[in-house]
Design a protein around this motif. Structure first.
Motif, PDB file in Angstrom:
ATOM      1  N   ALA A  52       0.820  -1.219   0.000  1.00 20.54           N
ATOM      2  CA  ALA A  52       0.000   0.000   0.000  1.00 20.54           C
ATOM      3  C   ALA A  52       0.851   1.264   0.000  1.00 20.54           C
ATOM      4  N   GLY A  53       1.956   1.273   0.712  1.00 19.83           N
ATOM      5  CA  GLY A  53       2.813   2.459   0.765  1.00 19.83           C
ATOM      6  C   GLY A  53       3.356   2.844  -0.598  1.00 19.83           C
ATOM      7  N   ASP A  54       3.702   1.860  -1.409  1.00 23.86           N
ATOM      8  CA  ASP A  54       4.202   2.142  -2.749  1.00 23.86           C
ATOM      9  C   ASP A  54       3.095   2.680  -3.647  1.00 23.86           C
ATOM     10  N   VAL A  55       1.901   2.101  -3.525  1.00 19.59           N
ATOM     11  CA  VAL A  55       0.770   2.591  -4.325  1.00 19.59           C
ATOM     12  C   VAL A  55       0.405   4.002  -3.878  1.00 19.59           C
ATOM     13  N   GLU A  60       0.098   9.868  -4.819  1.00 19.18           N
ATOM     14  CA  GLU A  60       0.495  11.249  -4.519  1.00 19.18           C
ATOM     15  C   GLU A  60       1.183  11.891  -5.715  1.00 19.18           C
ATOM     16  N   GLY A  61       2.048  11.146  -6.370  1.00 19.27           N
ATOM     17  CA  GLY A  61       2.701  11.674  -7.570  1.00 19.27           C
ATOM     18  C   GLY A  61       1.700  11.942  -8.676  1.00 19.27           C
ATOM     19  N   PHE A  62       0.753  11.039  -8.841  1.00 22.26           N
ATOM     20  CA  PHE A  62      -0.289  11.195  -9.854  1.00 22.26           C
ATOM     21  C   PHE A  62      -1.128  12.437  -9.587  1.00 22.26           C
ATOM     22  N   GLN A  63      -1.519  12.642  -8.334  1.00 20.33           N
ATOM     23  CA  GLN A  63      -2.334  13.801  -7.980  1.00 20.33           C
ATOM     24  C   GLN A  63      -1.642  15.106  -8.357  1.00 20.33           C
ATOM     25  N   SER A  64      -0.327  15.121  -8.259  1.00 21.29           N
ATOM     26  CA  SER A  64       0.412  16.356  -8.587  1.00 21.29           C
ATOM     27  C   SER A  64       0.400  16.650 -10.086  1.00 21.29           C
ATOM     28  N   THR A  65       0.001  15.685 -10.922  1.00 17.99           N
ATOM     29  CA  THR A  65      -0.040  15.896 -12.371  1.00 17.99           C
ATOM     30  C   THR A  65      -1.411  16.342 -12.868  1.00 17.99           C
TER      31      THR A  65
END
Length: 126
Positions: A52-55, A60-65
């Motif tokens: 879960a931590g990796d997902v 979080e990275g996706f949200q920034s895009t």
């Protein structure tokens, strides 16, 4: 009078249980699609096997895009408080927000885009 209290309490509990079950089913549906699609599109990364931590890191990275419209859709998809899912506000750990953000991604119609992002960035998880 106490019969009304018991009946009302029973209705509230059963309604809450039904809502929790629906949310759980929705989360599993999103995870299932995400896992199937990442396995098809980028099998070498084995994203479906990530913890879960990796997902969450990918989410979080996706949200920034996201552009402004997509960000609004994501934020409106589930009730949020302090930037995270409201249902997770009093819980420790990463599994709750990771699961609920997956629900938000799916409800906002962003799951195909998230799969693409995960496949492009899944090999860069620290």
């Amino acid at each position: 009078m106490w019969h009304r209290v018991v009946i009302t309490t029973a209705l509230i509990v059963s309604s809450a249980a039904a809502l929790a079950a629906t949310a759980h089913e929705h989360a599993l549906h999103g995870w299932d699609i995400f896992n199937k699609q990442t396995t098809l599109q980028c099998p070498a990364l084995k994203i479906a096997e990530k913890p879960a931590g990796d997902v969450n890191y990918l989410e979080e990275g996706f949200q920034s895009t996201l552009n402004a419209r997509q960000q609004r859709a994501f934020e409106k998809a589930i009730p949020r408080v302090n930037g995270g899912p409201r249902v997770c506000a009093n819980r420790n750990g990463i599994s709750c927000p990771t699961a609920w953000d997956m629900i938000a991604i799916e409800k906002a119609g962003l799951l195909p885009r998230f799969v693409g992002y995960a496949c492009s960035n899944g090999g860069h998880i620290p």
